[in-house]
Design an enzyme around this catalytic site. Structure first.
Site, PDB file in Angstrom:
ATOM      1  N   ASP A   1      -4.775 -15.243  -0.133  1.00  0.00           N
ATOM      2  CA  ASP A   1      -5.675 -16.656  -0.955  1.00  0.00           C
ATOM      3  C   ASP A   1      -4.950 -18.347  -0.776  1.00  0.00           C
ATOM      4  OD1 ASP A   1      -8.129 -17.205  -1.033  1.00  0.00           O
ATOM      5  OD2 ASP A   1      -8.633 -16.969  -2.956  1.00  0.00           O
TER       6      ASP A   1
ATOM      7  N   ASP B   1      -6.922 -12.239  -5.841  1.00  0.00           N
ATOM      8  CA  ASP B   1      -7.497 -12.190  -7.285  1.00  0.00           C
ATOM      9  C   ASP B   1      -8.796 -11.545  -7.930  1.00  0.00           C
ATOM     10  OD1 ASP B   1      -7.722 -14.224  -7.399  1.00  0.00           O
ATOM     11  OD2 ASP B   1      -7.042 -15.077  -8.900  1.00  0.00           O
TER      12      ASP B   1
ATOM     13  N   ASN C   1      30.212  19.038   9.085  1.00  0.00           N
ATOM     14  CA  ASN C   1      30.188  20.114   8.669  1.00  0.00           C
ATOM     15  C   ASN C   1      30.387  21.164   9.538  1.00  0.00           C
ATOM     16  OD1 ASN C   1      31.412  18.691   6.394  1.00  0.00           O
ATOM     17  ND2 ASN C   1      30.089  19.327   4.764  1.00  0.00           N
TER      18      ASN C   1
ATOM     19  N   ASP D   1      27.310  16.022  -3.985  1.00  0.00           N
ATOM     20  CA  ASP D   1      26.021  15.959  -4.612  1.00  0.00           C
ATOM     21  C   ASP D   1      25.960  14.463  -6.161  1.00  0.00           C
ATOM     22  OD1 ASP D   1      24.431  16.099  -2.611  1.00  0.00           O
ATOM     23  OD2 ASP D   1      23.992  18.945  -3.645  1.00  0.00           O
TER      24      ASP D   1
END
Length: 928
Positions: free
Chosen positions: A401, A671, A739, A768
């Protein structure tokens, strides 16, 4: 879409429909959801509420007040306190807080932990206590970390949401009156009549109780189920309840029978909103006793539909899990046939499956989003929904706006002129009377008029006037009127509003130098418009003022009375741009965010403001032109234009929807009441704490400072959050994928397992832990320079590209241990497993630094201190473990000193190859 999601959208979407691609989708009404309920308990609750509302609708005003044990002048604070204890707070738990034990269960209940638990169970059945302990530790850590982090993030989000104030205006009378009247009645047998001193106060919506008198005006969310006591041109949108697209007019008096309570003209319901007009309403039901409350109680246990972002994360997770479920049987068969022990092969296969699953992904995602929300809060940005951060970072078009966003919040009255541009005190006097006596939603222009008179101490000769009636503002007429009576008893209608809308109701004009009015012919009309256009070109906003005199004894007025008006002149307001606007727009553009201005103001004023903030050559499109466009034409038009003027709420909604249909991630900042549909239609709805209730409720993100510079900082923080989250997903995917090849090759050619199940789990656990600090990692400026979008295909490509690189060096380690260090038989398998454990952990941990950024690690791009510390600690622990007192417990043995120079060469080679391939990948596919 789940019923819960329908409920949420129905409440916060109000009466506006929401775009999905280029089409308007109509929400399912709450009433229909009620009727489809198969739960007898909630059907009874629905019928009970319906009967109560029917009874109060059929009462007259005094009977309704008496039924609620209220008073004509409102409740006292003592009565409110008593009723609050009886009825509880006026809140609806859309998502009731889970007890801690249930939250803990939710944190545990995911596919990754289930796999770990199965592995722990099998280890226990095979009497492998050590593996059971390690696996249990992984489950415990994963669950507790997520439990604690989610708990903190939920508390932080709740604190931030509580900062957003939503209040209701109520009438309360002093408690002392009741005490005196009670004494008079008890001891003297008389009814005392005291002068009323009713107070008009703002209270949090949660503190409303049945019997309260609530004052409603345009833009208000209706805070409870109510019965109207008075109403003036009141239009309410009931789309949230009935699915009706158009607002419904409501009255205080029930003038006709009704079929359902939603048809009752004197009832309004929680979750609906006032479109225009004003009213005083008696609160009948609050909180869980309302229609909305009874429904939310039934739907509160249901999950919301998955967002696109959540779907993307879940997609990657299940991709890795499916990969693990495919590869685990392959590993089982290879090891079973080559090693001969199917029990051992089963445990190892399950260990591999666990190693392939991103068990820390939920915790990393949650903690990263929570950290981003907390960081944004320090920048005065409140994130109501954590998932909105991703869209914040992905936003490439910001629709905003104009008033109060590009320009200052404090609008000043610059001039008050007659129709020819000469200064006029009469125009100021009538504008002051209109602004002072209206009871609807006072906007910034009204406050500017009142403050101008107060600060400048100008005498407007407004003494001796009393208010007779008013015709409230609405967005169709774009004007409002107040009727006043002067000291001589003559009544005057004073109308103020947009120029064209005022002119459509005028037949005459009055010049300040003439006592008589002049007919508004075509020549005068052109002069009037020319003066207004000149003011607009100067960056002034023009509001016209007109009057109608000689109204006789008429005391009730409506829209039809706004006819035959005499135009007096204009109020010209100055709303200069904020000093931060131009640099903020430049900064957003440099970050790949295009800014489009959507305003209900005139194109002349908007163009002037755009020029002042650096949008020099912006093309504009008017609302009337949008009306004539189909969706396809509008889709092309929104790309070519930067300014959209004279818009209605529906126009803004269509523009946002068209941009989204074109593939943009759209943010909308507003708003006002007319911004609510666009806020819901956008990917990211952004409002401010000072906005109207309906705008704040519709928004995903709320700014505590109405500045585009704050928004630019929020966009960057959202992108940093997204990048850190993407790092973990990429690292885990590529590392796990690599892996798999190493395990398959080692299982096929070695006479023993390349790594014991326990050792594989320990390695995975340590890896981890090394990534726990990723949410706090630094992010290169280059990575947040443009909008970031979720792309699961990119994750898959990244995994296939970088995953096999680690396998190359795993195989090199195999050959080194086999041929150089003699670990070529079962008797020396501990040496082999220890060597691969250390090398695998180092390369896995190193990848955190190698692919966290496209730049050279440690030189051009350095990780944050927490991430550096965690990786150094894990590397040191991994090297120390085979020579520690616990080595025998885990099946390790100390590595010879000559192994470590070879290890350094392998790690260095891995780093060099990854760097080379990283640069090739970035040039070919880009990095983010």
């Amino acid at each position: 879409m789940s019923q819960f999601d329908r409920l949420f959208q129905a409440l916060f979407g109000v009466f506006f429909t929401r775009h999905k691609t280029a089409r308007h989708l109509r929400r399912r009404a709450i009433l229909e959801t009620f009727r489809s309920s198969a739960n007898p308990k909630h059907d009874r609750a629905f019928r009970y509420v319906s009967r109560a509302m029917r009874r109060v609708a059929q009462d007259d005003v005094l009977e309704a007040i008496a039924r609620l044990s209220s008073h004509e002048e409102g409740l006292t604070e003592l009565e409110v306190e008593k009723y609050r204890k009886r009825f509880g707070p006026n809140t609806v738990d859309y998502e009731a807080a889970m007890p801690w034990w249930r939250h803990l269960w939710q944190c545990y209940r995911n596919p990754f932990n289930v796999l770990l638990s199965v592995l722990a169970l099998l280890s226990g059945l095979t009497h492998d206590l050590r593996a059971t302990i390690v696996i249990g530790t992984m489950v415990l850590l994963s669950t507790l970390i997520r439990f604690v982090q989610e708990g903190r993030s939920n508390q932080a989000a709740e604190r931030l949401k509580n900062m957003v104030s939503t209040t209701a205006s109520v009438l309360r009378r002093p408690s002392m009156n009741d005490e005196i009247v009670g004494i008079g009645r008890k001891y003297f047998g008389v009814n005392l009549h005291l002068d009323s001193d009713t107070r008009h106060i703002e209270v949090p919506i949660s503190e409303l109780v049945p019997g309260d008198h609530v004052v409603l005006s345009a833009g208000d969310m209706i805070p409870a189920d109510c019965r109207l006591l008075t109403a003036k041109d009141l239009f309410v949108s009931q789309a949230a309840m009935t699915g009706e697209a158009l607002p419904v007019e409501k009255f205080a008096v029930l003038d006709q029978p009704f079929e359902t309570v939603f048809d009752a003209a004197n009832l309004v319901f929680m979750g609906t909103n006032v479109v225009s007009g004003s009213a005083v309403a008696l609160v009948v039901a609050t909180g869980r006793q309302t229609y909305f409350g009874t429904l939310s109680e039934r739907l509160g246990m249901q999950d919301r539909s998955t967002t696109a972002f959540q779907a993307g994360v879940n997609g990657v997770s299940w991709l890795l899990i499916r990969f693990a479920l495919i590869m685990a049987p392959v590993v089982l068969l290879i090891n079973g046939f080559t090693k001969g022990s199917w029990v051992e092969a089963s445990v190892f296969a399950l260990s591999v499956a666990v190693g392939l699953t991103p068990e820390m992904l939920p915790m990393i995602v949650t903690s990263t989003l929570a950290k981003g929300a907390v960081a944004l809060s320090r920048k005065k940005v409140i994130v109501k929904h954590l998932d909105a951060i991703q869209n914040f970072g992905a936003m490439d078009v910001l629709c905003t706006d104009k008033t109060g966003t590009l320009t200052q919040d404090r609008i000043a009255l610059e001039r008050h002129t007659d129709v020819l541009g000469d200064s006029s005190d009469d125009v100021l006097r009538y504008a002051y009377l209109n602004s002072a006596y209206q009871t609807g939603l006072k906007n910034l222009l009204d406050h500017a008029v009142l403050q101008h008179v107060e600060l400048q101490h100008e005498l407007v000769n407004a003494q001796g006037y009393t208010k007779v009636d008013e015709v409230p503002f609405d967005f169709e007429r774009k004007r409002m009127s107040v009727i006043v009576e002067g000291g001589s008893g003559e009544r005057t209608l004073i109308c103020k509003g947009a120029l064209e809308e005022i002119l459509s109701a005028c037949t005459h004009v009055r010049l300040s130098k003439q006592a008589e009015s002049t007919a508004l012919d075509q020549e005068m009309l052109e002069r009037v418009r020319a003066v207004a256009a000149d003011l607009n070109r100067q960056g002034l906003r023009v509001v016209a003022v007109a009057i109608r005199e000689n109204l006789g004894e008429q005391s009730v007025f409506g829209v039809a009375d706004e006819a035959g008006l005499t135009l007096l002149g204009y109020m010209a307001f100055l709303d200069p741009p904020k000093e931060s606007t131009a640099p903020a727009l430049k900064a957003l553009a440099s970050h790949g965010v295009a800014v489009k201005v959507l305003t209900g103001d005139t194109e002349l004023v908007a163009l002037q403001v755009c020029r002042q903030v650096g949008l020099e050559h912006c093309r504009y499109l008017l609302g009337v032109q949008i009306e004539k466009m189909n969706d396809e034409t509008l889709a092309h038009a929104v790309e070519r234009h930067q300014l959209f003027a004279r818009l209605t709420p529906a126009h803004k909604d269509r523009i946002v929807g068209a941009l989204r249909a074109n593939g943009h991630v759209v943010g909308f900042m507003g708003d006002g009441i007319n911004d609510a549909p666009a806020l819901r239609a956008a990917d990211v709805g952004i409002s401010v704490d000072t906005g109207v209730d309906i705008a704040k409720e519709a928004a995903d993100i709320i700014l505590l400072e109405k500045s585009l510079m704050v928004l630019e900082q929020g966009v960057l923080e959202g992108r940093r959050t997204f990048v850190n989250m993407l790092k973990y997903i990429r690292m885990t995917a590529s590392s796990n994928f690599g892996n798999v090849f190493s395990v398959l090759i080692g299982s096929a050619f070695l006479p023993f397992l390349p790594m014991l199940p326990l050792q594989l789990l320990v390695q995975n656990l340590l890896y981890d832990i090394s990534q726990i600090a990723l949410p706090f990692d630094n992010v290169d400026r280059d990575l947040v320079a443009k909008p970031l979008k979720w792309d699961p295909k990119d994750v898959g490509r990244f995994m296939l590209f970088f995953g096999p690189l680690s396998s190359v060096f795993d195989i090199a380690t195999y050959m080194l241990l086999w041929w150089v260090f003699g670990a070529d038989n079962i008797a020396h398998q501990a040496l082999f497993q220890s060597g691969w454990f250390v090398e695998g952990l180092l390369t896995q941990t190193l990848i955190v630094h190698m692919i966290r950024s496209p730049k050279l690690p440690f030189l051009q791009s350095t990780a944050s201190l927490p991430l550096m510390v965690t990786t150094v600690v894990i590397i040191a622990l991994g090297i120390f473990l085979p020579m520690s007192p616990l080595a025998g417990y885990f099946g390790f043995e100390a590595l010879p000193g000559t192994f470590y120079p070879w290890l350094m060469l392998i790690v260095l080679g891995y780093a060099v190859l990854t760097t080379v391939m990283k640069r090739f990948y970035a040039r070919r596919f880009g990095w983010v």
